[in-house]
Design a protein around this motif. Structure first.
Motif, PDB file in Angstrom:
ATOM      1  N   LEU A  83       0.820  -1.214   0.000  1.00  0.00           N
ATOM      2  CA  LEU A  83       0.000   0.000   0.000  1.00  0.00           C
ATOM      3  C   LEU A  83       0.852   1.261   0.000  1.00  0.00           C
ATOM      4  N   MET A  84       1.945   1.238   0.728  1.00  0.00           N
ATOM      5  CA  MET A  84       2.819   2.414   0.808  1.00  0.00           C
ATOM      6  C   MET A  84       3.539   2.675  -0.509  1.00  0.00           C
ATOM      7  N   ASN A  85       3.781   1.623  -1.273  1.00  0.00           N
ATOM      8  CA  ASN A  85       4.545   1.758  -2.510  1.00  0.00           C
ATOM      9  C   ASN A  85       3.693   1.713  -3.774  1.00  0.00           C
ATOM     10  N   THR A  86       2.388   1.642  -3.605  1.00  0.00           N
ATOM     11  CA  THR A  86       1.487   1.565  -4.755  1.00  0.00           C
ATOM     12  C   THR A  86       0.423   2.648  -4.623  1.00  0.00           C
ATOM     13  N   PRO A  87       0.664   3.790  -5.223  1.00  0.00           N
ATOM     14  CA  PRO A  87      -0.288   4.906  -5.073  1.00  0.00           C
ATOM     15  C   PRO A  87      -1.708   4.566  -5.533  1.00  0.00           C
ATOM     16  N   MET A  88      -1.838   3.750  -6.527  1.00  0.00           N
ATOM     17  CA  MET A  88      -3.157   3.389  -7.048  1.00  0.00           C
ATOM     18  C   MET A  88      -3.482   1.934  -6.693  1.00  0.00           C
ATOM     19  N   ALA A  89      -3.308   1.592  -5.428  1.00  0.00           N
ATOM     20  CA  ALA A  89      -3.548   0.222  -4.977  1.00  0.00           C
ATOM     21  C   ALA A  89      -5.014  -0.155  -5.144  1.00  0.00           C
ATOM     22  N   ILE A  90      -5.221  -1.420  -5.418  1.00  0.00           N
ATOM     23  CA  ILE A  90      -6.588  -1.937  -5.535  1.00  0.00           C
ATOM     24  C   ILE A  90      -7.223  -1.882  -4.149  1.00  0.00           C
ATOM     25  N   PRO A  91      -8.456  -1.368  -4.038  1.00  0.00           N
ATOM     26  CA  PRO A  91      -9.100  -1.241  -2.728  1.00  0.00           C
ATOM     27  C   PRO A  91      -9.217  -2.588  -2.017  1.00  0.00           C
ATOM     28  N   LEU A  92      -9.212  -2.534  -0.707  1.00  0.00           N
ATOM     29  CA  LEU A  92      -9.239  -3.746   0.106  1.00  0.00           C
ATOM     30  C   LEU A  92     -10.514  -4.565  -0.102  1.00  0.00           C
ATOM     31  N   TRP A  94     -11.913  -5.245  -2.833  1.00  0.00           N
ATOM     32  CA  TRP A  94     -11.825  -6.035  -4.057  1.00  0.00           C
ATOM     33  C   TRP A  94     -11.147  -7.366  -3.709  1.00  0.00           C
ATOM     34  N   PRO A  95     -11.737  -8.500  -4.076  1.00  0.00           N
ATOM     35  CA  PRO A  95     -11.228  -9.795  -3.601  1.00  0.00           C
ATOM     36  C   PRO A  95     -10.013 -10.342  -4.377  1.00  0.00           C
ATOM     37  N   THR A  96      -8.933  -9.563  -4.391  1.00  0.00           N
ATOM     38  CA  THR A  96      -7.712 -10.070  -5.020  1.00  0.00           C
ATOM     39  C   THR A  96      -7.050 -11.075  -4.081  1.00  0.00           C
ATOM     40  N   LYS A  97      -6.106 -11.822  -4.610  1.00  0.00           N
ATOM     41  CA  LYS A  97      -5.374 -12.786  -3.787  1.00  0.00           C
ATOM     42  C   LYS A  97      -4.684 -12.066  -2.618  1.00  0.00           C
ATOM     43  N   ARG A  98      -4.046 -10.926  -2.896  1.00  0.00           N
ATOM     44  CA  ARG A  98      -3.353 -10.158  -1.856  1.00  0.00           C
ATOM     45  C   ARG A  98      -4.334  -9.664  -0.791  1.00  0.00           C
ATOM     46  N   ASN A  99      -5.451  -9.107  -1.223  1.00  0.00           N
ATOM     47  CA  ASN A  99      -6.441  -8.582  -0.277  1.00  0.00           C
ATOM     48  C   ASN A  99      -7.045  -9.691   0.580  1.00  0.00           C
ATOM     49  N   ARG A 100      -7.334 -10.837  -0.040  1.00  0.00           N
ATOM     50  CA  ARG A 100      -7.879 -11.961   0.731  1.00  0.00           C
ATOM     51  C   ARG A 100      -6.861 -12.468   1.745  1.00  0.00           C
ATOM     52  N   ALA A 101      -5.596 -12.527   1.358  1.00  0.00           N
ATOM     53  CA  ALA A 101      -4.547 -12.980   2.283  1.00  0.00           C
ATOM     54  C   ALA A 101      -4.407 -12.004   3.447  1.00  0.00           C
ATOM     55  N   PHE A 102      -4.431 -10.702   3.155  1.00  0.00           N
ATOM     56  CA  PHE A 102      -4.332  -9.713   4.223  1.00  0.00           C
ATOM     57  C   PHE A 102      -5.510  -9.813   5.180  1.00  0.00           C
ATOM     58  N   LYS A 103      -6.718  -9.927   4.619  1.00  0.00           N
ATOM     59  CA  LYS A 103      -7.906 -10.023   5.472  1.00  0.00           C
ATOM     60  C   LYS A 103      -7.851 -11.268   6.358  1.00  0.00           C
ATOM     61  N   ALA A 104      -7.376 -12.368   5.813  1.00  0.00           N
ATOM     62  CA  ALA A 104      -7.266 -13.599   6.603  1.00  0.00           C
ATOM     63  C   ALA A 104      -6.220 -13.432   7.705  1.00  0.00           C
ATOM     64  N   ALA A 105      -5.089 -12.814   7.373  1.00  0.00           N
ATOM     65  CA  ALA A 105      -4.035 -12.594   8.374  1.00  0.00           C
ATOM     66  C   ALA A 105      -4.532 -11.658   9.464  1.00  0.00           C
ATOM     67  N   LYS A 106      -5.195 -10.594   9.075  1.00  0.00           N
ATOM     68  CA  LYS A 106      -5.728  -9.642  10.055  1.00  0.00           C
ATOM     69  C   LYS A 106      -6.750 -10.329  10.953  1.00  0.00           C
ATOM     70  N   ALA A 107      -7.629 -11.126  10.358  1.00  0.00           N
ATOM     71  CA  ALA A 107      -8.645 -11.838  11.136  1.00  0.00           C
ATOM     72  C   ALA A 107      -7.995 -12.792  12.138  1.00  0.00           C
ATOM     73  N   GLY A 108      -6.928 -13.472  11.714  1.00  0.00           N
ATOM     74  CA  GLY A 108      -6.236 -14.386  12.620  1.00  0.00           C
ATOM     75  C   GLY A 108      -5.608 -13.658  13.802  1.00  0.00           C
ATOM     76  N   LEU A 109      -4.937 -12.539  13.538  1.00  0.00           N
ATOM     77  CA  LEU A 109      -4.325 -11.760  14.616  1.00  0.00           C
ATOM     78  C   LEU A 109      -5.393 -11.144  15.518  1.00  0.00           C
ATOM     79  N   ASP A 110      -6.466 -10.626  14.910  1.00  0.00           N
ATOM     80  CA  ASP A 110      -7.562 -10.058  15.703  1.00  0.00           C
ATOM     81  C   ASP A 110      -8.158 -11.116  16.630  1.00  0.00           C
ATOM     82  N   ARG A 111      -8.411 -12.287  16.079  1.00  0.00           N
ATOM     83  CA  ARG A 111      -9.003 -13.375  16.857  1.00  0.00           C
ATOM     84  C   ARG A 111      -8.114 -13.731  18.055  1.00  0.00           C
TER      85      ARG A 111
END
Length: 193
Positions: A83-92, A94-111
């Motif tokens: 996100l810091m290096n991609t000014p036009m990043a795909i919004p969170l 949007w179900p890209t592989k990267r976004n899904r992986a981030f959401k899963a990682a965040k959910a795991g840490l949150d849990r």
């Protein structure tokens, strides 16, 4: 609010914790060396820093979840770097592989963090760690304590910073000591003295 957790006496207790974790880590390395198995220094230092952070922050051993947490932290930081290096990043959303992986990682840490907070709220035991200090803090104006969301946000920040920064610094320390045997010898002499 957190300053009492970093008092000299508290840091001495954390140093004892770190010494114990370091001794167990060294024993694991010795066993690997005897059997000729390679050691993944980054993985080992991630486990070391997570166990240390878990004990210092929560008074619990997170060694059982260290690989999962380390993976989730790496995914988290990879996404933040993207996100810091991609000014036009795909919004969170949007179900890209990267976004899904981030959401899963965040959910795991949150849990994990919310489970620790819930267990602590249910416990009648007395704790002397950072989470206990945060849970006992009250607002001077209205006397209210921190909500679970506020506790989560503080704890996740400390967990991410304490785990990732320490493991990266320690991994690079071992690498640099391996590349500079004279410095490693000076360090060993200092430790022996």
């Amino acid at each position: 609010l957190m300053q009492p957790a970093f008092h000299r006496q508290k840091l001495a207790a954390i140093a004892e914790t770190m010494t114990g974790v370091a001794a167990r880590t060294a024993q694991t390395w010795e066993q690997a060396a005897v059997s000729g198995q390679p050691i993944d220094i980054a993985e080992s230092m991630a486990a070391f820093s997570l166990e240390t952070a878990g004990r210092a922050l929560f008074g619990i051993d997170l060694a059982g979840v260290s690989k999962t947490v380390a993976r989730d932290v790496r995914t988290w930081f990879d996404h933040v770097g993207y996100l810091m290096n991609t000014p036009m990043a795909i919004p969170l959303w949007w179900p890209t592989k990267r976004n899904r992986a981030f959401k899963a990682a965040k959910a795991g840490l949150d849990r994990l963090v919310y489970e620790i907070i819930a267990e602590r709220r249910k416990s009648s035991a007395e704790f002397h760690d950072l989470l206990a200090l945060l849970m006992s803090a009250v607002d001077e104006d209205d006397g209210s304590g921190m909500t679970d969301v506020e506790l989560h946000d503080e704890v996740i920040t400390l967990l991410l910073a304490g785990h990732d920064t320490a493991s990266a610094a320690l991994s690079w320390t071992w690498y640099l000591l391996g590349r500079n045997p004279q410095i490693a010898s000076y360090l060993q002499d200092e430790l022996d003295a």
